[in-house]
Design a protein around this motif. Structure first.
Motif, PDB file in Angstrom:
ATOM      1  N   PRO B  28       7.425  42.130 -10.443  1.00 44.92           N
ATOM      2  CA  PRO B  28       7.141  40.774  -9.957  1.00 44.92           C
ATOM      3  C   PRO B  28       7.988  40.355  -8.761  1.00 44.92           C
ATOM      4  N   ALA B  29       9.250  40.774  -8.749  1.00 44.58           N
ATOM      5  CA  ALA B  29      10.133  40.313  -7.682  1.00 44.58           C
ATOM      6  C   ALA B  29       9.806  40.949  -6.334  1.00 44.58           C
ATOM      7  N   THR B  30       9.108  42.098  -6.340  1.00 47.12           N
ATOM      8  CA  THR B  30       8.842  42.760  -5.068  1.00 47.12           C
ATOM      9  C   THR B  30       7.437  42.490  -4.540  1.00 47.12           C
ATOM     10  N   VAL B  31       6.654  41.738  -5.283  1.00 54.10           N
ATOM     11  CA  VAL B  31       5.312  41.403  -4.793  1.00 54.10           C
ATOM     12  C   VAL B  31       5.469  40.428  -3.632  1.00 54.10           C
ATOM     13  N   PRO B  32       4.876  40.741  -2.466  1.00 54.07           N
ATOM     14  CA  PRO B  32       5.027  39.822  -1.326  1.00 54.07           C
ATOM     15  C   PRO B  32       4.446  38.441  -1.646  1.00 54.07           C
ATOM     16  N   PRO B  37       8.942  30.600   4.160  1.00 58.96           N
ATOM     17  CA  PRO B  37       9.334  29.753   5.294  1.00 58.96           C
ATOM     18  C   PRO B  37       8.363  29.839   6.465  1.00 58.96           C
ATOM     19  N   THR B  38       7.706  31.001   6.617  1.00 58.33           N
ATOM     20  CA  THR B  38       6.864  31.143   7.790  1.00 58.33           C
ATOM     21  C   THR B  38       5.386  31.278   7.452  1.00 58.33           C
ATOM     22  N   GLN B  39       5.060  31.272   6.183  1.00 61.62           N
ATOM     23  CA  GLN B  39       3.654  31.449   5.842  1.00 61.62           C
ATOM     24  C   GLN B  39       3.252  30.540   4.701  1.00 61.62           C
ATOM     25  N   ASN B  40       1.990  30.254   4.663  1.00 66.88           N
ATOM     26  CA  ASN B  40       1.511  29.334   3.650  1.00 66.88           C
ATOM     27  C   ASN B  40       0.099  29.743   3.242  1.00 66.88           C
ATOM     28  N   GLY B  41       0.004  30.898   2.619  1.00 65.52           N
ATOM     29  CA  GLY B  41      -1.308  31.401   2.230  1.00 65.52           C
ATOM     30  C   GLY B  41      -1.459  31.417   0.724  1.00 65.52           C
ATOM     31  N   TRP B  42      -2.524  32.062   0.287  1.00 67.36           N
ATOM     32  CA  TRP B  42      -2.792  32.100  -1.149  1.00 67.36           C
ATOM     33  C   TRP B  42      -2.922  33.530  -1.658  1.00 67.36           C
ATOM     34  N   ILE B  43      -3.050  34.466  -0.711  1.00 69.81           N
ATOM     35  CA  ILE B  43      -3.390  35.824  -1.107  1.00 69.81           C
ATOM     36  C   ILE B  43      -2.232  36.779  -0.856  1.00 69.81           C
ATOM     37  N   VAL B  75      -3.928  34.684  -5.496  1.00 70.05           N
ATOM     38  CA  VAL B  75      -4.703  35.915  -5.670  1.00 70.05           C
ATOM     39  C   VAL B  75      -3.798  37.089  -5.323  1.00 70.05           C
ATOM     40  N   VAL B  76      -3.563  37.936  -6.306  1.00 72.73           N
ATOM     41  CA  VAL B  76      -2.657  39.069  -6.098  1.00 72.73           C
ATOM     42  C   VAL B  76      -3.419  40.354  -6.359  1.00 72.73           C
ATOM     43  N   MET B  77      -3.423  41.244  -5.365  1.00 68.28           N
ATOM     44  CA  MET B  77      -4.109  42.527  -5.533  1.00 68.28           C
ATOM     45  C   MET B  77      -3.137  43.642  -5.187  1.00 68.28           C
ATOM     46  N   LEU B  78      -2.808  44.417  -6.180  1.00 69.48           N
ATOM     47  CA  LEU B  78      -1.787  45.447  -5.978  1.00 69.48           C
ATOM     48  C   LEU B  78      -2.383  46.842  -6.171  1.00 69.48           C
ATOM     49  N   PRO B  79      -1.858  47.808  -5.440  1.00 66.73           N
ATOM     50  CA  PRO B  79      -2.328  49.182  -5.636  1.00 66.73           C
ATOM     51  C   PRO B  79      -1.815  49.758  -6.955  1.00 66.73           C
ATOM     52  N   ASP B  80      -0.697  49.212  -7.422  1.00 71.01           N
ATOM     53  CA  ASP B  80      -0.081  49.750  -8.630  1.00 71.01           C
ATOM     54  C   ASP B  80       1.046  48.806  -9.030  1.00 71.01           C
ATOM     55  N   LEU B  89      -0.065  41.477 -19.277  1.00 65.99           N
ATOM     56  CA  LEU B  89       0.327  40.117 -19.656  1.00 65.99           C
ATOM     57  C   LEU B  89       1.727  39.766 -19.163  1.00 65.99           C
ATOM     58  N   THR B  90       2.696  40.648 -19.444  1.00 65.18           N
ATOM     59  CA  THR B  90       4.073  40.306 -19.085  1.00 65.18           C
ATOM     60  C   THR B  90       4.254  40.254 -17.580  1.00 65.18           C
ATOM     61  N   PHE B  91       3.543  41.128 -16.867  1.00 65.12           N
ATOM     62  CA  PHE B  91       3.659  41.114 -15.408  1.00 65.12           C
ATOM     63  C   PHE B  91       3.154  39.782 -14.863  1.00 65.12           C
ATOM     64  N   CYS B  92       1.968  39.381 -15.320  1.00 64.13           N
ATOM     65  CA  CYS B  92       1.389  38.118 -14.842  1.00 64.13           C
ATOM     66  C   CYS B  92       2.286  36.943 -15.204  1.00 64.13           C
ATOM     67  N   GLN B  93       2.758  36.953 -16.428  1.00 66.07           N
ATOM     68  CA  GLN B  93       3.589  35.844 -16.884  1.00 66.07           C
ATOM     69  C   GLN B  93       4.845  35.717 -16.027  1.00 66.07           C
ATOM     70  N   GLU B  94       5.481  36.868 -15.775  1.00 68.15           N
ATOM     71  CA  GLU B  94       6.724  36.824 -15.014  1.00 68.15           C
ATOM     72  C   GLU B  94       6.470  36.402 -13.568  1.00 68.15           C
ATOM     73  N   LEU B  95       5.409  36.974 -12.983  1.00 68.33           N
ATOM     74  CA  LEU B  95       5.083  36.642 -11.594  1.00 68.33           C
ATOM     75  C   LEU B  95       4.736  35.155 -11.474  1.00 68.33           C
ATOM     76  N   PHE B  96       3.947  34.684 -12.427  1.00 68.96           N
ATOM     77  CA  PHE B  96       3.512  33.286 -12.415  1.00 68.96           C
ATOM     78  C   PHE B  96       4.708  32.347 -12.403  1.00 68.96           C
ATOM     79  N   ASN B  97       5.629  32.613 -13.300  1.00 69.54           N
ATOM     80  CA  ASN B  97       6.769  31.702 -13.409  1.00 69.54           C
ATOM     81  C   ASN B  97       7.812  31.934 -12.334  1.00 69.54           C
ATOM     82  N   LEU B  98       7.848  33.164 -11.800  1.00 68.89           N
ATOM     83  CA  LEU B  98       8.762  33.450 -10.699  1.00 68.89           C
ATOM     84  C   LEU B  98       8.363  32.646  -9.469  1.00 68.89           C
TER      85      LEU B  98
END
Lengths: 199, 311
Positions: B28-32, B37-43, B75-80, B89-98
């Protein structure tokens, strides 16, 4: 003005500083304790949601399966036991939590036996209502998992604060106790493995 | 020395390679984060599963949802991802709250998560924030995934996600949903400014008290014997102060310890006529936002709602 006055002033300043520090630490403890209680609330809500879903699930299954009365009554009994135990969030002790967890785990296991039965009854598997309910059950189990984990995280933050020097002095003065954790009960958490036998 | 350096270097290289090894997939911490500060997107689509047109369509849908019903969709799309340490579940939960998707007050956030992998190990999940659970029940999420399943299983991930976005818009942009979601929509913020002000005030108070004590001590310290027992023993006015000019006086200080005496000249301030207080109050604030082109998520929290599937 004498030297003693100066000393008194220094002592006073030290006392003021100490009091301010104590108040700060005390408030930090209260905040963390409240977080633990809030997290406990989430745990109970999640488990309660499950308990509310169970009767519907059993009622739906009852009409569709024959000869699995034991599984169904087991689920209802486990549910009755599980709902009988609630813990006051201000009084979570090791024994309390162990009792609570045991009762809930029994229900988890009874439910996973019910879900295993599903595989043997195509009419149950294909039933839309039952499918919907088991989707919901899965969602609730997810919430239980997460609520438990968050409770453990909150409890850990709080316990660290309670036990670390010098906050532990304040904690023992005002009776802030350690909070127990949920034990990771992986076996009970996982859905039963369905084994395919090819004879 | 050189040998030590070599060993150290070797150690660092080993450490780096270890880090490289463990970074087998995203955590979760390494997902862009699309907000910063410089971007405001959703994907967040580092591997580029979406075509420009698809991304534009998703962005429009997300912006609509944000503007009309105050729901934040990531919207998060990862290769792996690191499947050994995380499940869906745990990945989504952690990313969501992070990231804190959705408003802090009402937790109206949704995370649409897709992770590629070998067939049978690909993941799709719609993870809902605490405030979305009424409208987007787990069953509703499961239905949305059902609708998109045809595309997803065929490997058309972009279209699959678009289908999910369509489902989200269909469910959330109805008048009823809007009424429910915008009920009591009064954005409140944690009073950070107040907290900082309190802290600053306390710090100043302490510094002031300290300085006062120190000044008092300095004034009482005898230059000769070093003991803080200097005390004023006499005053001699040389020139009286008037309304027009300052006065002057001589103050005698004597040390009670050694009898050392010093005389300090002191200027008496000009006399003032008492008038009504007409001081002007302070106004204005110190901080203001400069040119700010970035964005951030609202700080929402999830309790693990939603539905997911491996395929």
């Amino acid at each position: 003005m004498k030297k003693t006055t100066l000393i008194w002033m220094a002592v006073l300043a030290a006392i003021v500083l100490l009091v301010v520090w104590c108040v700060g630490r005390y408030n930090a403890l209260v905040t963390e304790q409240e977080n633990v209680e809030k997290a406990w609330g989430q745990v109970q809500t999640a488990y309660q949601g499950r308990a509310e879903l169970v009767p519907q699930l059993v009622a739906t299954a009852q009409g569709l399966v024959q000869g699995e009365d034991k599984v169904l009554t087991d689920v209802m009994e486990a549910r009755a036991k599980a709902t009988a135990i609630t813990i006051d969030p201000t009084n979570i002790t090791e024994e309390n939590l162990a009792l609570f967890q045991n009762a809930q785990n029994e229900l988890t296991q009874a439910l996973s036996r019910l879900m295993a039965v599903r595989e043997a009854y195509p009419e149950l598997k294909l039933n839309e209502q039952f499918g919907k309910l088991s989707d919901q059950l899965e969602g609730i189990q997810n919430r239980v998992t997460i609520a438990r984990r968050e409770f453990n995280e909150c409890a850990q933050t709080y316990n660290t604060l309670v036990r670390r020097f010098p906050t532990n002095i304040i904690a023992s003065m005002f009776g802030f106790d350690k909070r127990p954790y949920f034990e990771a009960d992986e076996a009970a958490q996982q859905a039963p493995k369905v084994e395919f036998k090819f004879d | 020395m050189r040998k030590h350096l070599k060993i150290l270097l070797l150690f660092i290289v080993c450490l780096c390679s270890l880090v490289q090894l463990s970074a087998a997939g995203y955590v979760p911490a390494t997902v862009p984060n699309p907000k910063g500060p410089t971007q405001n997107g959703w994907i967040s689509d580092p591997a580029g599963y979406l075509s420009a047109a698809q991304a534009a369509q998703i962005t429009t849908a997300c912006t609509n949802l944000k503007n009309h019903v105050d729901v934040e969709v990531a919207v998060v799309m990862l290769p792996d991802y690191d499947r050994q340490r995380y499940d869906r579940l745990t990945f989504c939960q952690e990313l969501f709250n992070l990231w804190g998707i959705g408003g802090r007050e009402r937790n109206t956030g949704v995370l649409v998560f897709f992770a590629d992998g070998p067939i049978g190990r690909r993941d799709i999940r719609i993870h809902t924030g605490g405030g979305m659970e009424g409208l987007l029940t787990d069953y509703a999420c499961s239905e949305m995934i059902d609708d998109a399943y045809e595309y997803l299983s065929a490997g058309e991930y972009g279209n699959g996600v678009l289908k999910i976005m369509e489902g989200l818009c269909r469910r959330l942009l109805t008048p009823e949903a809007q009424a429910e979601l915008t009920l009591g929509w009064a954005p409140k913020h944690f009073d950070e400014e107040g907290f900082v002000a309190q802290m600053v005030f306390l710090t100043f108070l302490f510094v002031a008290v300290w300085l006062l004590c120190y000044a008092y001590y300095r004034a009482r310290k005898c230059k000769k014997c070093g003991v803080a027992t200097m005390k004023q023993t006499g005053t001699k006015i040389i020139k009286q102060a008037t309304y027009k000019s300052c006065g002057k006086e001589e103050l005698t200080f004597t040390c009670a310890c050694c009898g050392h005496t010093i005389i300090k000249k002191h200027i008496i301030p000009r006399l003032t006529r008492t008038t009504g207080y007409t001081g002007s109050g302070h106004s204005g604030r110190g901080f203001s936002g400069g040119g700010f082109s970035g964005g951030s998520w609202g700080g929402g929290h999830s309790f693990g709602g939603g539905a997911g599937r491996g395929f």
